[in-house]
Design a protein around this motif. Structure first.
Motif, PDB file in Angstrom:
ATOM      1  N   PRO A 245       0.214 -28.823  -1.646  1.00 60.19           N
ATOM      2  CA  PRO A 245      -0.944 -29.446  -1.158  1.00 60.19           C
ATOM      3  C   PRO A 245      -1.526 -28.856   0.149  1.00 60.19           C
ATOM      4  CG  PRO A 245       1.054 -31.024  -1.462  1.00 60.19           C
ATOM      5  CD  PRO A 245       1.491 -29.554  -1.831  1.00 60.19           C
ATOM      6  N   SER A 246      -1.026 -28.339   0.872  1.00 59.56           N
ATOM      7  CA  SER A 246      -1.235 -27.671   2.271  1.00 59.56           C
ATOM      8  C   SER A 246      -0.074 -26.597   2.830  1.00 59.56           C
ATOM      9  CB  SER A 246      -1.552 -28.827   3.251  1.00 59.56           C
ATOM     10  OG  SER A 246      -0.142 -29.521   3.320  1.00 59.56           O
ATOM     11  N   VAL A 247      -0.042 -26.357   3.806  1.00 60.93           N
ATOM     12  CA  VAL A 247       0.734 -24.847   4.174  1.00 60.93           C
ATOM     13  C   VAL A 247       2.066 -25.647   3.771  1.00 60.93           C
ATOM     14  CG1 VAL A 247      -0.544 -24.278   6.174  1.00 60.93           C
ATOM     15  CG2 VAL A 247       0.903 -26.306   6.496  1.00 60.93           C
ATOM     16  N   TYR A 248       2.907 -24.383   3.480  1.00 59.61           N
ATOM     17  CA  TYR A 248       4.364 -24.949   3.067  1.00 59.61           C
ATOM     18  C   TYR A 248       5.291 -24.109   3.986  1.00 59.61           C
ATOM     19  CZ  TYR A 248       3.228 -20.667   0.564  1.00 59.61           C
ATOM     20  OH  TYR A 248       2.968 -19.419   0.484  1.00 59.61           O
ATOM     21  N   TYR A 249       6.564 -24.241   3.859  1.00 64.72           N
ATOM     22  CA  TYR A 249       7.632 -23.646   4.486  1.00 64.72           C
ATOM     23  C   TYR A 249       8.451 -22.692   3.816  1.00 64.72           C
ATOM     24  CZ  TYR A 249      11.398 -22.897   7.988  1.00 64.72           C
ATOM     25  OH  TYR A 249      12.490 -22.008   8.647  1.00 64.72           O
ATOM     26  N   SER A 250       8.347 -21.255   3.913  1.00 60.30           N
ATOM     27  CA  SER A 250       8.930 -20.274   3.452  1.00 60.30           C
ATOM     28  C   SER A 250      10.186 -20.172   3.631  1.00 60.30           C
ATOM     29  CB  SER A 250       8.201 -19.072   3.476  1.00 60.30           C
ATOM     30  OG  SER A 250       8.655 -18.082   2.735  1.00 60.30           O
ATOM     31  N   THR A 251      11.389 -20.241   2.812  1.00 62.36           N
ATOM     32  CA  THR A 251      12.503 -20.092   3.039  1.00 62.36           C
ATOM     33  C   THR A 251      12.996 -18.741   3.209  1.00 62.36           C
ATOM     34  OG1 THR A 251      13.543 -20.266   0.965  1.00 62.36           O
ATOM     35  CG2 THR A 251      13.362 -22.525   1.984  1.00 62.36           C
ATOM     36  N   ILE A 252      12.144 -17.805   2.780  1.00 65.16           N
ATOM     37  CA  ILE A 252      12.248 -16.250   2.782  1.00 65.16           C
ATOM     38  C   ILE A 252      12.445 -16.043   4.313  1.00 65.16           C
ATOM     39  CG2 ILE A 252      11.496 -14.099   2.106  1.00 65.16           C
ATOM     40  CD1 ILE A 252      10.538 -15.589  -0.490  1.00 65.16           C
ATOM     41  N   ASN A 253      11.380 -16.338   4.997  1.00 73.42           N
ATOM     42  CA  ASN A 253      11.262 -15.797   6.211  1.00 73.42           C
ATOM     43  C   ASN A 253      11.118 -16.715   7.365  1.00 73.42           C
ATOM     44  OD1 ASN A 253       8.617 -16.632   5.823  1.00 73.42           O
ATOM     45  ND2 ASN A 253       7.659 -14.661   6.301  1.00 73.42           N
ATOM     46  N   GLN A 254      11.563 -18.225   6.972  1.00 72.01           N
ATOM     47  CA  GLN A 254      11.442 -19.154   7.654  1.00 72.01           C
ATOM     48  C   GLN A 254      10.097 -19.424   8.478  1.00 72.01           C
ATOM     49  OE1 GLN A 254      14.651 -17.011   7.982  1.00 72.01           O
ATOM     50  NE2 GLN A 254      15.103 -18.394   6.244  1.00 72.01           N
ATOM     51  N   GLU A 255       9.007 -19.372   7.716  1.00 74.82           N
ATOM     52  CA  GLU A 255       7.884 -19.534   8.585  1.00 74.82           C
ATOM     53  C   GLU A 255       6.801 -20.249   7.472  1.00 74.82           C
ATOM     54  OE1 GLU A 255       5.961 -15.807   9.402  1.00 74.82           O
ATOM     55  OE2 GLU A 255       7.304 -15.311  11.085  1.00 74.82           O
ATOM     56  N   TYR A 256       5.811 -20.889   8.108  1.00 73.48           N
ATOM     57  CA  TYR A 256       4.875 -21.603   7.297  1.00 73.48           C
ATOM     58  C   TYR A 256       3.681 -20.740   6.858  1.00 73.48           C
ATOM     59  CZ  TYR A 256       6.888 -25.986   8.684  1.00 73.48           C
ATOM     60  OH  TYR A 256       7.692 -27.166   8.770  1.00 73.48           O
ATOM     61  N   HIS A 257       3.370 -20.678   5.532  1.00 73.08           N
ATOM     62  CA  HIS A 257       2.518 -20.024   4.949  1.00 73.08           C
ATOM     63  C   HIS A 257       1.602 -21.057   4.332  1.00 73.08           C
ATOM     64  CE1 HIS A 257       4.409 -16.202   4.599  1.00 73.08           C
ATOM     65  NE2 HIS A 257       5.622 -16.963   4.840  1.00 73.08           N
ATOM     66  N   LYS A 258       0.003 -20.018   4.147  1.00 73.72           N
ATOM     67  CA  LYS A 258      -0.996 -20.684   3.439  1.00 73.72           C
ATOM     68  C   LYS A 258      -1.088 -20.192   2.102  1.00 73.72           C
ATOM     69  CE  LYS A 258      -4.081 -21.406   7.638  1.00 73.72           C
ATOM     70  NZ  LYS A 258      -5.312 -20.924   8.149  1.00 73.72           N
ATOM     71  N   GLY A 259      -0.504 -19.009   1.795  1.00 77.19           N
ATOM     72  CA  GLY A 259      -0.507 -18.219   0.566  1.00 77.19           C
ATOM     73  C   GLY A 259       0.358 -17.215   0.708  1.00 77.19           C
ATOM     74  N   GLU A 260       0.749 -16.386  -0.441  1.00 74.61           N
ATOM     75  CA  GLU A 260       1.261 -15.227  -0.484  1.00 74.61           C
ATOM     76  C   GLU A 260       1.696 -14.680  -1.922  1.00 74.61           C
ATOM     77  OE1 GLU A 260       5.738 -15.697   0.060  1.00 74.61           O
ATOM     78  OE2 GLU A 260       5.352 -17.773   0.432  1.00 74.61           O
ATOM     79  N   TYR A 261       1.597 -13.424  -2.183  1.00 72.79           N
ATOM     80  CA  TYR A 261       2.177 -12.899  -3.329  1.00 72.79           C
ATOM     81  C   TYR A 261       3.506 -12.437  -3.329  1.00 72.79           C
ATOM     82  CZ  TYR A 261       2.730  -9.309  -6.996  1.00 72.79           C
ATOM     83  OH  TYR A 261       3.163  -8.751  -7.996  1.00 72.79           O
ATOM     84  N   ASN A 262       4.394 -13.011  -4.126  1.00 74.51           N
ATOM     85  CA  ASN A 262       5.914 -12.540  -4.184  1.00 74.51           C
ATOM     86  C   ASN A 262       6.091 -11.952  -5.382  1.00 74.51           C
ATOM     87  OD1 ASN A 262       8.616 -12.532  -4.487  1.00 74.51           O
ATOM     88  ND2 ASN A 262       8.852 -14.196  -3.017  1.00 74.51           N
ATOM     89  N   PRO A 263       6.257 -10.402  -5.281  1.00 73.46           N
ATOM     90  CA  PRO A 263       6.490  -9.608  -6.445  1.00 73.46           C
ATOM     91  C   PRO A 263       7.871  -9.819  -6.950  1.00 73.46           C
ATOM     92  CG  PRO A 263       6.282  -8.138  -4.472  1.00 73.46           C
ATOM     93  CD  PRO A 263       5.840  -9.594  -4.378  1.00 73.46           C
TER      94      PRO A 263
END
Length: 248
Positions: free
Chosen positions: A111-129
């Motif tokens: 829905p909105s910014v989300y927490y990434s467990t990969i780098n322990q940061e909040y993201h708006k978007g990403e490409y994870n190959p």
């Protein structure tokens, strides 16, 4: 026939810097009228196409929606969301013959910014190959889509996918993308050119984080404020135009 094509296209690429052909859709998939109404409302790019190319655009949007898995996290993914995401990607890749890439399989939407467990940061978007996923905050995707502020999350993350693709594939579109990116790199690598860009303050500071972000940011500007881009940096504009085989 295939052997002849494999001989001819490399020569054609060398001389014309574009694929031998782009569209080969003997049977076009159709969208219903409600879906086409959304495309007309949301994409001036689509509205400006000829009727024939509108058909190609609709076909590709339908194929994109059918090909990839849309996964909503605490949000229901409705058809309009799929159309806007697909339309953004198809607009970006409309000059390429190969557009359904195997480098990603999932479109994950929060829905909105989300927490990434990969780098322990909040993201708006990403490409994870590694996970073959493109991830979006829908709030930020929609905001970028609706405003012309040169911040467009969809274009940004899908550009990362294309950049990755250009380094992995020998397809005509990938070769052109990669070759033109090597030309664009000089604006990042050469200090006097980079300083000229910075003096204009047209590209936001985030563009200078690294070459990957630089490319993604300039593609946002290319689609959002093309008249300004072309006026301020005509040579760079032409590089970007050639990179995605864009037709004005």
């Amino acid at each position: 026939m295939v052997i002849i094509f494999r001989i001819i296209e490399p020569a054609y690429l060398l001389f014309f810097n574009k694929p031998l052909f782009i569209f080969w859709h003997p049977v076009l998939n159709k969208l219903n009228e409600a879906d086409k109404t959304i495309l007309r409302r949301e994409f001036p790019f689509y509205l400006n196409l000829s009727d024939k190319k509108k058909g190609y655009f609709e076909h590709r949007v339908k194929c994109f929606i059918d090909h990839y898995n849309f996964d909503g996290k605490d949000i229901e993914v409705i058809q309009e969301m799929k159309l806007i995401i697909a339309g953004t990607y198809i607009m970006l890749t409309f000059g390429m013959r190969t557009y359904l890439l195997e480098l990603f399989e999932n479109i994950i939407i929060y829905p909105s910014v989300y927490y990434s467990t990969i780098n322990q940061e909040y993201h708006k978007g990403e490409y994870n190959p590694r996970m073959k996923s493109v991830v979006f905050s829908w709030e930020d995707f929609l905001s970028g889509h609706q405003t012309k502020d040169n911040i467009n999350l969809g274009l940004h993350e899908f550009t990362h996918v294309l950049h990755f693709y250009s380094r992995k594939s020998s397809d005509a579109g990938a070769v052109i993308f990669y070759d033109e990116f090597t030309e664009i790199e000089k604006y990042f690598d050469e200090e006097h050119l980079r300083n000229k860009l910075k003096e204009k303050q047209y590209f936001r500071e985030y563009a200078y984080t690294n070459k990957f972000e630089f490319l993604a940011v300039i593609l946002e500007h290319f689609f959002e404020t093309p008249e300004i881009f072309k006026k301020e940096f005509p040579e760079l504009y032409e590089n970007v135009k050639a990179m995605i085989n864009f037709k004005e």
